[in-house]
Design a protein around this motif. Structure first.
Motif, mmCIF file in Angstrom:
data_model
loop_
_atom_site.group_PDB
_atom_site.id
_atom_site.type_symbol
_atom_site.label_atom_id
_atom_site.label_comp_id
_atom_site.label_asym_id
_atom_site.label_seq_id
_atom_site.Cartn_x
_atom_site.Cartn_y
_atom_site.Cartn_z
ATOM 1 N N LEU A 89 0.612 -0.869 0.409
ATOM 2 C CA LEU A 89 0.418 0.355 0.339
ATOM 3 C C LEU A 89 0.366 1.175 -0.374
ATOM 4 N N ILE A 90 1.847 1.380 0.500
ATOM 5 C CA ILE A 90 2.429 2.232 0.729
ATOM 6 C C ILE A 90 3.453 2.397 0.195
ATOM 7 N N ASP A 91 3.713 1.301 -1.291
ATOM 8 C CA ASP A 91 4.812 2.309 -2.220
ATOM 9 C C ASP A 91 3.601 2.255 -3.360
ATOM 10 N N GLU A 92 2.272 2.101 -3.502
ATOM 11 C CA GLU A 92 1.320 1.737 -4.725
ATOM 12 C C GLU A 92 1.129 3.976 -4.538
ATOM 13 N N ALA A 93 0.967 4.045 -2.886
ATOM 14 C CA ALA A 93 0.621 5.552 -2.806
ATOM 15 C C ALA A 93 1.787 6.711 -2.884
ATOM 16 N N LYS A 94 1.152 7.546 -3.771
ATOM 17 C CA LYS A 94 1.724 8.641 -4.230
ATOM 18 C C LYS A 94 1.769 9.622 -3.290
ATOM 19 N N ARG A 95 1.123 9.809 -1.703
ATOM 20 C CA ARG A 95 0.840 10.644 -1.138
ATOM 21 C C ARG A 95 0.416 9.902 0.328
ATOM 22 N N PRO A 96 1.659 9.107 0.809
ATOM 23 C CA PRO A 96 0.983 8.702 2.254
ATOM 24 C C PRO A 96 1.841 9.699 4.125
ATOM 25 N N LEU A 97 0.756 9.080 4.707
ATOM 26 C CA LEU A 97 0.805 9.925 5.554
ATOM 27 C C LEU A 97 0.998 8.738 6.815
ATOM 28 N N ILE A 98 1.785 9.505 7.779
ATOM 29 C CA ILE A 98 1.881 8.393 9.267
ATOM 30 C C ILE A 98 1.298 9.353 9.869
ATOM 31 N N VAL A 99 -0.110 8.817 11.393
ATOM 32 C CA VAL A 99 -0.354 10.099 12.133
ATOM 33 C C VAL A 99 0.010 8.757 13.030
ATOM 34 N N ALA A 100 0.949 10.190 13.557
ATOM 35 C CA ALA A 100 1.480 9.456 15.122
ATOM 36 C C ALA A 100 0.566 9.731 16.569
ATOM 37 N N GLY A 101 0.415 8.753 17.380
ATOM 38 C CA GLY A 101 0.178 9.230 18.500
ATOM 39 C C GLY A 101 0.584 9.175 20.148
ATOM 40 N N GLY A 102 -0.241 8.957 21.237
ATOM 41 C CA GLY A 102 0.703 9.088 22.262
ATOM 42 C C GLY A 102 1.146 7.342 22.737
ATOM 43 N N LEU A 103 0.859 6.147 22.277
ATOM 44 C CA LEU A 103 0.731 5.402 22.804
ATOM 45 C C LEU A 103 2.844 5.622 22.278
ATOM 46 N N LEU A 104 3.459 6.364 21.420
ATOM 47 C CA LEU A 104 4.723 6.112 20.668
ATOM 48 C C LEU A 104 5.795 7.554 22.088
ATOM 49 N N LYS A 105 5.235 7.176 23.251
ATOM 50 C CA LYS A 105 5.368 8.614 23.148
ATOM 51 C C LYS A 105 6.769 7.969 24.530
ATOM 52 N N ALA A 106 6.581 6.840 24.554
ATOM 53 C CA ALA A 106 7.570 6.504 25.889
ATOM 54 C C ALA A 106 8.875 5.426 25.325
ATOM 55 N N ASN A 107 9.516 4.460 25.514
ATOM 56 C CA ASN A 107 10.027 3.314 25.888
ATOM 57 C C ASN A 107 10.859 3.419 24.432
ATOM 58 N N GLY A 108 11.094 4.382 23.437
ATOM 59 C CA GLY A 108 12.108 4.168 22.167
ATOM 60 C C GLY A 108 10.739 4.278 20.802
ATOM 61 N N GLY A 109 9.994 4.794 21.580
ATOM 62 C CA GLY A 109 8.600 4.961 19.825
ATOM 63 C C GLY A 109 9.046 6.367 19.410
ATOM 64 N N GLU A 110 9.498 7.648 19.789
ATOM 65 C CA GLU A 110 10.280 8.102 18.985
ATOM 66 C C GLU A 110 11.406 8.123 18.405
ATOM 67 N N ALA A 111 12.548 7.562 18.531
ATOM 68 C CA ALA A 111 12.756 6.536 17.554
ATOM 69 C C ALA A 111 12.715 6.101 16.648
ATOM 70 N N ALA A 112 11.401 4.785 16.727
ATOM 71 C CA ALA A 112 11.390 3.860 16.046
ATOM 72 C C ALA A 112 10.689 4.407 15.112
ATOM 73 N N LEU A 113 9.477 5.217 15.086
ATOM 74 C CA LEU A 113 9.139 6.617 14.126
ATOM 75 C C LEU A 113 9.895 6.730 13.372
ATOM 76 N N ARG A 114 10.588 7.861 13.557
ATOM 77 C CA ARG A 114 11.729 8.489 12.683
ATOM 78 C C ARG A 114 12.415 7.878 12.208
ATOM 79 N N SER A 115 12.926 6.409 12.195
ATOM 80 C CA SER A 115 13.568 5.458 11.250
ATOM 81 C C SER A 115 12.284 4.965 10.367
ATOM 82 N N VAL A 116 11.174 4.636 10.907
ATOM 83 C CA VAL A 116 10.164 4.723 9.383
ATOM 84 C C VAL A 116 10.140 5.474 8.820
ATOM 85 N N ALA A 117 9.677 6.510 8.618
ATOM 86 C CA ALA A 117 8.932 8.008 8.137
ATOM 87 C C ALA A 117 10.245 8.581 7.382
#
Length: 554
Positions: free
Chosen positions: A194-222
């Motif tokens: 789906l990501i490969d096919e999309a021209k304009r994908p978007l991640i909406v990130a929420g509060g369950l990423l606020k601890a335990n390395g979530g920010e770093a994991a999010l940045r790496s994927v983005a």
């Protein structure tokens, strides 16, 4: 033989609880006695139960573990109810322990007796009253598990005061581990397509990423997929504001320019957010029940995935494990279309953050000018606590977040959160500068926790936006009943003098020329600081003035 109160403390220690917040009460005196003999748990005595609850919520957000508060029965429990509601709304794990009348007096209308199952039942994930002391340790384990598992939230444990003095023989202290589910491999592969096919994908990130390395994991994927990231309400710190993949903050009344850009997305991947009404701007983006884009939602509780809108994919998985799995199938380089799309959204978000307005108005300082100066002078490792109110719009729009700067703010919209959260943050991270932005209304709800800061050694900077009004409600009055206002004006004390009376440093800012000196002085202080800012009421929000609201409604 072990006293039940001591067993309770043993259970908390076994679960890694190292700090709790309370207002002491006679209905759990035995627990207070047990805590005096132990040094594994730091007990923070607060000045109001709402402050204790808010501190526990902020501590939970910073640690990723359930926050713990103790309150007495009846009025104490009701004062803490605001934190229980915020825990549910914000999906933050909280365990509230409440004293109760003696077991022999239950259901007799005893002094301060409440049926907590009926009061809190619709709001909490789990509530239990412990009448058999031999069940106390496993009840604590179940409560902590309930608070942290699935959709995080509140659990309540009710403690009859006489039960706490019972002797317990051979009651084991158990620890119930929270399960973490990964996404099915087929779902990860399908999402990659789906990501490969999309021209304009978007991640909406929420509060369950606020601890335990979530920010770093999010940045790496983005970065790996070249996907822009928009932050859910009150979580602007999940991606650094100056990062090329940062696409803005979906907060209350997000700027129209930002929304226009985001709505061009053709795939929305919601990770760690329930996509509530505020983040989705009134269930408009992504729309509910029928979105215009393809939507994928990742949340650990299957019951919440796709509950209010149709999804192309619903994944019931731990958001951090999911991000690790997705990162493992990332392309060697992101597509040019994705990089171009990131650049477009980031340019819009960056332009919106720039401050270009006047610093003063005839009735006071334009709060955006104060926030802009604080942003320039504040270090990157700061923790910024926000109370609820229109003043927060300036902070969310013009303050840099992420890259080390953390945001603590209630998605529930609860006033009174800011000062207690700042105290808790300063205690948890004494090496980091903690700044709270709060309105004059919110400060007079829980500002007394400044006394807790003085007693416990916390040293936050508290910035009070003093415009003499419940500003958010005044704004809505002007929108719906222009020129007809009432009940929102406030006669305020001298907040700087109040700070001095508490033993803190009190500073007053009344002109633009005083802004930088006050901030510099506050940042160099080694004790709590209150900066009272005489703020323009005419400039009632970051998006409008009172005059513009009245003109628009003519």
């Amino acid at each position: 033989m072990t006293r039940a109160a001591d067993l309770l403390v043993d259970a908390l220690v076994a679960h890694g609880v190292d700090r709790l917040f309370c207002v002491p009460g006679e209905s759990y005196l035995s627990v207070l006695d047990a805590l005096t003999a132990r040094d594994e748990i730091d007990v923070v005595t607060t000045r109001h139960e709402s402050g204790a609850g808010f501190m526990a919520l902020a501590d939970a957000r910073l640690t990723g573990r359930p926050g713990v508060a103790f309150v007495s029965r009846g009025p104490g429990a009701m004062n803490a109810a605001i934190a229980v509601h915020s825990s549910q709304q914000d999906a933050v794990p909280l365990v509230l322990f409440i004293g109760q009348v003696e077991r022999a007096h239950r259901n007799m209308g005893a002094f301060q007796e409440i049926d907590y199952g009926r009061v809190f039942g619709p709001m909490v994930k789990w509530v239990a009253e412990v009448n058999d002391a031999s069940r106390l340790a496993d009840t604590v384990a179940t409560a902590l598990h309930a608070a942290a598992s699935g959709t995080p939230g509140p659990a309540v444990v009710v403690l009859p005061e006489d039960m706490l003095d019972d002797d317990v023989t051979g009651a084991p202290v158990t620890v119930n581990r929270v399960a973490r589910a990964a996404a099915p491999h087929d779902d990860i592969e399908r999402l990659k397509t789906l990501i490969d096919e999309a021209k304009r994908p978007l991640i909406v990130a929420g509060g369950l990423l606020k601890a335990n390395g979530g920010e770093a994991a999010l940045r790496s994927v983005a970065e790996a997929f070249g996907v822009p990231v928009a932050a859910a309400v009150r979580h602007a710190d999940l991606m650094p504001g100056d990062h090329p993949n940062y696409a803005g903050h979906l907060t209350y009344g997000a700027p129209a320019e930002l929304l226009r850009g985001l709505k061009h997305s053709d795939l929305v991947i919601a990770v760690g957010t329930r996509l509530g009404d505020v983040t989705t701007q009134g269930y408009a983006f992504p729309a509910a029940p029928a979105p215009e884009q393809r939507v994928v939602q990742v949340w650990p509780d299957a019951a919440a995935v796709g509950s209010v809108r149709s999804l192309d994919m619903g994944i019931a998985a731990d958001p951090l494990l999911f991000l690790d799995q997705l990162r493992a199938v990332a392309p060697e380089t992101p597509s040019e279309d994705h990089i171009k799309w990131c650049a477009e959204l980031h340019a819009t978000a960056t332009a919106l953050r720039q401050w270009t307005g006047a610093a003063e108005a005839p009735d006071g300082i334009v709060f955006g000018a104060f926030v802009d100066a604080f942003d320039r002078l504040l270090g990157d490792e700061a923790i910024i606590a926000l109370d609820a109110g229109n003043f927060g719009g300036w902070v969310q729009k013009h303050m840099r977040f992420g890259g080390g700067r953390a945001m603590l703010a209630p998605a529930s919209g609860a006033m009174g959160y800011g000062v207690p959260a700042a105290v808790a943050a300063s205690l948890r991270h004494p090496d980091r500068r903690v700044v709270c932005f709060v309105g004059d209304g919110g400060f007079l709800m829980t500002g007394s926790e400044l006394a807790t800061a003085m007693q416990s050694g916390a040293a936050p900077i508290l910035v009070v936006s003093d415009n003499g009004s419940y500003g958010t409600i005044r704004m809505h009055q002007e929108k719906h009943f222009p020129g007809r206002v009432g009940m929102t004006a406030l006669t305020n004390p001298d907040f700087a003098a109040m700070a001095t009376a508490y033993g803190a440093l009190g500073l007053r800012v009344e002109t633009a020329g005083e802004i930088e000196e006050a901030i510099t002085t506050a940042l160099s202080a080694d004790r709590p600081v209150v900066i009272s800012v005489k703020t323009s009421l005419q400039h009632i929000s970051a998006a409008a003035t009172i005059d513009s609201l009245r003109t628009a409604n003519r």
